[in-house]
Design a protein around this motif. Structure first.
Motif, PDB file in Angstrom:
ATOM      1  N   GLY A  12      -4.522  10.126  -1.775  1.00  0.00           N
ATOM      2  CA  GLY A  12      -3.549  10.230  -2.859  1.00  0.00           C
ATOM      3  C   GLY A  12      -2.033  10.448  -2.330  1.00  0.00           C
ATOM      4  N   ASN A  13      -1.689   9.984  -1.450  1.00  0.00           N
ATOM      5  CA  ASN A  13      -0.317   9.968  -0.883  1.00  0.00           C
ATOM      6  C   ASN A  13       0.424   8.614  -1.337  1.00  0.00           C
ATOM      7  N   LEU A  14      -0.233   7.944  -2.415  1.00  0.00           N
ATOM      8  CA  LEU A  14       0.846   6.880  -2.903  1.00  0.00           C
ATOM      9  C   LEU A  14       0.403   6.747  -4.364  1.00  0.00           C
ATOM     10  N   PRO A  15       1.342   6.109  -5.151  1.00  0.00           N
ATOM     11  CA  PRO A  15       0.829   6.028  -6.804  1.00  0.00           C
ATOM     12  C   PRO A  15      -0.451   5.291  -6.618  1.00  0.00           C
ATOM     13  N   GLN A  16      -1.247   5.758  -7.673  1.00  0.00           N
ATOM     14  CA  GLN A  16      -2.785   5.214  -7.813  1.00  0.00           C
ATOM     15  C   GLN A  16      -2.753   3.745  -7.823  1.00  0.00           C
ATOM     16  N   SER A  17      -1.969   3.145  -8.532  1.00  0.00           N
ATOM     17  CA  SER A  17      -1.859   1.404  -8.731  1.00  0.00           C
ATOM     18  C   SER A  17      -1.711   0.842  -7.428  1.00  0.00           C
ATOM     19  N   LEU A  18      -0.728   1.295  -6.672  1.00  0.00           N
ATOM     20  CA  LEU A  18      -0.365   0.855  -5.326  1.00  0.00           C
ATOM     21  C   LEU A  18      -1.287   1.002  -4.348  1.00  0.00           C
ATOM     22  N   LEU A  19      -1.910   2.254  -4.485  1.00  0.00           N
ATOM     23  CA  LEU A  19      -2.922   2.570  -3.486  1.00  0.00           C
ATOM     24  C   LEU A  19      -4.297   1.679  -3.757  1.00  0.00           C
ATOM     25  N   VAL A  56       6.722  -4.111  -4.247  1.00  0.00           N
ATOM     26  CA  VAL A  56       6.311  -3.619  -2.785  1.00  0.00           C
ATOM     27  C   VAL A  56       5.465  -4.570  -2.144  1.00  0.00           C
ATOM     28  N   VAL A  57       5.922  -5.057  -1.027  1.00  0.00           N
ATOM     29  CA  VAL A  57       5.150  -5.997   0.037  1.00  0.00           C
ATOM     30  C   VAL A  57       4.577  -4.736   0.923  1.00  0.00           C
ATOM     31  N   ALA A  58       2.933  -4.724   0.986  1.00  0.00           N
ATOM     32  CA  ALA A  58       2.299  -3.790   1.926  1.00  0.00           C
ATOM     33  C   ALA A  58       1.890  -4.769   2.888  1.00  0.00           C
ATOM     34  N   ARG A  59       1.921  -4.380   3.959  1.00  0.00           N
ATOM     35  CA  ARG A  59       1.469  -4.932   5.196  1.00  0.00           C
ATOM     36  C   ARG A  59       0.318  -4.234   5.792  1.00  0.00           C
ATOM     37  N   ILE A  60      -0.715  -4.490   5.798  1.00  0.00           N
ATOM     38  CA  ILE A  60      -2.062  -3.791   6.121  1.00  0.00           C
ATOM     39  C   ILE A  60      -2.169  -4.143   7.716  1.00  0.00           C
ATOM     40  N   THR A  88      -0.153  -7.858   0.766  1.00  0.00           N
ATOM     41  CA  THR A  88      -0.478  -7.922  -0.705  1.00  0.00           C
ATOM     42  C   THR A  88       1.055  -7.303  -1.445  1.00  0.00           C
ATOM     43  N   THR A  89       1.136  -7.506  -2.724  1.00  0.00           N
ATOM     44  CA  THR A  89       2.516  -7.122  -3.240  1.00  0.00           C
ATOM     45  C   THR A  89       2.007  -6.572  -4.586  1.00  0.00           C
ATOM     46  N   PHE A  90       2.964  -5.706  -4.873  1.00  0.00           N
ATOM     47  CA  PHE A  90       2.315  -5.008  -6.234  1.00  0.00           C
ATOM     48  C   PHE A  90       3.947  -4.205  -7.083  1.00  0.00           C
ATOM     49  N   TRP A  91       3.499  -4.455  -8.150  1.00  0.00           N
ATOM     50  CA  TRP A  91       4.814  -4.016  -8.973  1.00  0.00           C
ATOM     51  C   TRP A  91       4.993  -2.275  -8.978  1.00  0.00           C
ATOM     52  N   ALA A  98      -4.251  -1.492  -5.039  1.00  0.00           N
ATOM     53  CA  ALA A  98      -3.659  -2.812  -4.587  1.00  0.00           C
ATOM     54  C   ALA A  98      -3.946  -2.811  -3.287  1.00  0.00           C
ATOM     55  N   ILE A  99      -3.451  -1.677  -2.518  1.00  0.00           N
ATOM     56  CA  ILE A  99      -3.565  -1.710  -0.825  1.00  0.00           C
ATOM     57  C   ILE A  99      -5.141  -1.811  -0.419  1.00  0.00           C
ATOM     58  N   MET A 100      -5.905  -0.903  -1.142  1.00  0.00           N
ATOM     59  CA  MET A 100      -7.306  -0.736  -0.798  1.00  0.00           C
ATOM     60  C   MET A 100      -8.344  -1.700  -1.096  1.00  0.00           C
ATOM     61  N   SER A 101      -7.791  -2.480  -2.135  1.00  0.00           N
ATOM     62  CA  SER A 101      -8.684  -3.783  -2.592  1.00  0.00           C
ATOM     63  C   SER A 101      -8.227  -5.150  -1.976  1.00  0.00           C
ATOM     64  N   ALA A 102      -7.175  -5.079  -0.982  1.00  0.00           N
ATOM     65  CA  ALA A 102      -6.617  -6.331  -0.479  1.00  0.00           C
ATOM     66  C   ALA A 102      -7.743  -6.719   0.560  1.00  0.00           C
ATOM     67  N   PRO A 103      -7.856  -8.032   0.792  1.00  0.00           N
ATOM     68  CA  PRO A 103      -8.746  -8.346   1.663  1.00  0.00           C
ATOM     69  C   PRO A 103      -8.265  -8.064   3.169  1.00  0.00           C
ATOM     70  N   VAL A 104      -9.258  -7.728   4.128  1.00  0.00           N
ATOM     71  CA  VAL A 104      -8.777  -7.513   5.480  1.00  0.00           C
ATOM     72  C   VAL A 104      -9.651  -8.060   6.567  1.00  0.00           C
ATOM     73  N   ASP A 105     -10.234  -9.487   6.250  1.00  0.00           N
ATOM     74  CA  ASP A 105     -10.873 -10.014   7.155  1.00  0.00           C
ATOM     75  C   ASP A 105     -10.288 -10.411   8.171  1.00  0.00           C
ATOM     76  N   LYS A 106      -8.625 -10.598   7.953  1.00  0.00           N
ATOM     77  CA  LYS A 106      -7.800 -11.114   9.151  1.00  0.00           C
ATOM     78  C   LYS A 106      -6.650  -9.988   8.772  1.00  0.00           C
TER      79      LYS A 106
END
Length: 646
Positions: free
Chosen positions: A551-558, A582-586, A573-576, A560-568
């Motif tokens: 819970g250390n990020l806004p839920q909607s942004l979290l 925000v551009v998130a680099r996993i 991912t980007t989110f409003w 988006a990050i946790m549902s982004a594909p991580v096979d590579k």
């Protein structure tokens, strides 16, 4: 899967708000049949009818229950809405469907089942065991006898048997459980880069034509809600005090003399001591020996008082003060009566004694003296005025509140009459809506009554005050704050003219254009990073670890990050967010450990079962309803939408 859980959790929350165990569980359906009137029928289950009056009565009862539970923060305008009324009517229908099914299928419960259910109820337990006394106390408190309560339990158990097949059939597939646990516990290391819309404001100043076009397309968002100008009288401590005349100086002086001790500061002294205990049943020789030792210590201390703390630690027999260097603290006369004469007789600081107290000799050090003083009448006059007026006001508050209730309940009394009779001023606050206070009026001190207490707004927008111009009864904000309100003016909802909101519109257009530019910039940056055309991370924040449980990020942004594909990896991912995009680099992913999964396993199973169980029971009820000749009449829509209700 998590979307499924959240969806059903939300449904369950609404279900809990409007769903209560029907009161006929205790009263019996026959009692309801006797209450049916000749007014419009909303629904019918076989021969059971639900009338408009019956629905209104039960819905009001439910709102009152929620009002009691929610206290001052309960806002009826947020609960008494069509979707909740519709759900409540649906539950009333389902309750009667369940009843008919119990009768049709001859469901019942044995005496043993009833006894076991009561014995298992935690509210009747004392230290983990069934308590006859607690059970008896419960029956007395709710005002029913044991047979009536047992029959209600028997009926509840029969109702449960209707839905038991749905509950018994539920299991949680292992792969579903693993997927949920993994989703909840997985941790991802991520860097964030924010493309703020404000960065592009200077490039996106709108034209007058753009602003007017936006205004025409978005009028509904600019609509000012219906509001009222509210007048009120409040009775609280401040109002009661202000209604009390200022006492004369003669009265104040009499009060001062009677309470002079309260304005007298007693002399206080910092006292240290060394205690030398006498043996039990000490002989005169032993007493003299200890006294001589005390005198020797006193002489050393008089020669060098700075040694007192060290000598106390070495020689004192008082375990409580010994480690504190003999310190007893700052004392007033009477704090330790045995020491009063030795500690408060000397006129100056110094070493005194030894003095015998009970079975010990004491060496006393008066370390400092804080002289006593008496505040003069002139010094305390203002505080005396407040104190006397407050005492009189406190004595009068009960009488004033009783009179306020009587006057407010008299339909012939206006707010001016009440104000005149009780000498309480009339206050005015403009721009009160059903959900708060408009604009700048929020900053007014008086506005807090309307912004903090939903029940006051509820009263203002009631038919009696809004349409008939009546004065409310007494509304209790707290046990010592009572208010009476009325509507002095009513402004319907309206859309302000363009010129009135021109600045607001220009800002909105500028923000929209800047957000679009921020989105484009974020998309380009993500594309370049994903393709490898760009490798620079200088504009990214330092890596942080996130998970759905942190819970250390806004839920909607979290999400988006946790549902982004991580096979590579790295993955992007980007989110409003309200400030921009925000551009998130996993950069890395850490799966859950077995110990973590074990801790959440039972809770996840229960959550999944409850969600599915609720849905299955709902579907089963609708299947049963088709066999029960359920009819829902057009009048129900009028009631649900609060059209034509009395």
């Amino acid at each position: 899967m998590l979307d499924f859980i959240r969806k059903h959790q939300k449904w369950m929350l609404v279900f809990i708000i409007v769903l209560v165990v029907p009161s006929f569980v205790f009263l019996g359906v026959a009692d309801y049949q006797g209450m049916l009137s000749n007014d419009a029928t909303l629904a019918q289950v076989k021969e059971q009818k639900i009338s408009r009056d019956q629905f209104n009565m039960e819905w009001r009862d439910r709102l009152n229950q929620l009002r009691v539970q929610g206290g001052n923060q309960f806002d009826v305008s947020q609960v008494d809405v069509p979707q909740n009324r519709r759900a409540f009517l649906d539950q009333m229908i389902n309750a009667r469907v369940l009843h008919e099914q119990v009768l049709a299928k001859h469901y019942s419960a044995t005496d043993d089942m009833v006894r076991q259910a009561i014995a298992a109820d935690p509210q009747f337990h004392d230290e983990g065991r069934f308590s006859v006394q607690k059970y008896s106390d419960f029956l007395k408190r709710v005002g029913i006898d044991a047979n009536m309560y047992q029959n209600s339990i028997r009926y509840s158990l029969a109702l449960e048997q209707v839905t038991e097949p749905a509950r018994a059939a539920l299991t949680v597939p292992l792969q579903v459980e693993k997927a949920v646990l993994s989703s909840l516990l997985q941790e991802r290391s991520v860097r964030l880069r924010l493309f703020e819309a404000s960065t592009y404001f200077a490039e996106n100043e709108p034209t007058e034509a753009e602003a007017k076009a936006w205004y025409e397309d978005n009028k509904d968002t600019l609509k000012v809600p219906a509001s009222v100008d509210a007048q009120y009288i409040i009775l609280n401590e401040d109002a009661a005090v202000n209604a009390v005349p200022v006492p004369s100086d003669t009265e104040l002086e009499q009060y001062y003399e009677a309470n002079k001790a309260r304005y007298t500061r007693a002399e206080r002294r910092s006292i240290n001591h060394i205690q030398l205990n006498l043996p039990a049943d000490a002989t005169p020789e032993q007493v003299a020996e200890v006294e001589q030792k005390a005198n020797e210590l006193k002489q050393q201390l008089q020669a060098d008082p700075s040694q007192f703390a060290e000598m106390a630690k070495e020689f004192s027999d008082d375990g409580g003060s010994k480690q504190l260097g003999g310190r007893l603290g700052v004392l007033a006369k009477g704090d330790i009566p045995e020491l009063d004469e030795a500690a408060f007789s000397p006129a100056e600081v110094g070493i005194y004694g030894p003095v015998r107290i009970d079975n010990a000799w004491h060496i006393i050090q008066v370390d400092s003296i804080e002289a006593g003083a008496v505040q003069s009448f002139a010094e305390v006059r203002e505080s005396l005025i407040k104190e006397v007026r407050l005492q009189v006001a406190s004595d009068r508050f009960a009488d004033l509140s009783s009179e306020l209730v009587l006057l407010a309940n008299d339909a012939h009394q206006s707010l001016e009459d009440i104000s005149s009779r009780l000498e309480l001023p009339i206050h005015t606050v403009k721009g009160v809506t059903q959900v708060g206070v408009l604009g700048d009026a929020q900053q007014a001190e008086d506005a807090k009554i309307f912004s903090n207490y939903p029940q006051v707004r509820e009263a203002l927008f009631s038919h009696e005050l809004l349409e008939e111009g009546a004065t409310s009864g007494v509304l209790e904000l707290s046990p010592t704050e009572l208010v009476v309100v009325r509507v002095s003016a009513h402004t319907p909802a309206y859309v302000p003219e363009f010129d009135t909101v021109k600045n607001e519109v220009f800002t909105a257009v500028k923000t929209e254009k800047s957000l679009a530019q921020a989105k484009t910039a974020a998309g380009e940056a993500m594309a370049n990073l994903s393709s490898g055309q760009s490798t620079s991370l200088t504009d990214f924040d330092e890596p942080i670890t996130v998970s759905r449980l942190m819970g250390n990020l806004p839920q909607s942004l979290l999400d988006a990050i946790m549902s982004a594909p991580v096979d590579k990896l790295p993955s992007y991912t980007t989110f409003w967010i309200p400030q921009g995009y925000v551009v998130a680099r996993i950069e890395s992913v850490k799966e859950a450990e077995e110990a973590q999964e074990a801790g959440l396993k039972a809770q996840i199973e229960q959550l999944l079962v409850i969600g599915q169980q609720t849905e299955l029971e709902r579907q089963m009820l609708y299947t049963i309803r088709s066999d029960m000749k359920v009819k829902v009449f057009d009048e129900s829509e009028r009631v649900i939408n609060d059209v034509g209700m009395e």
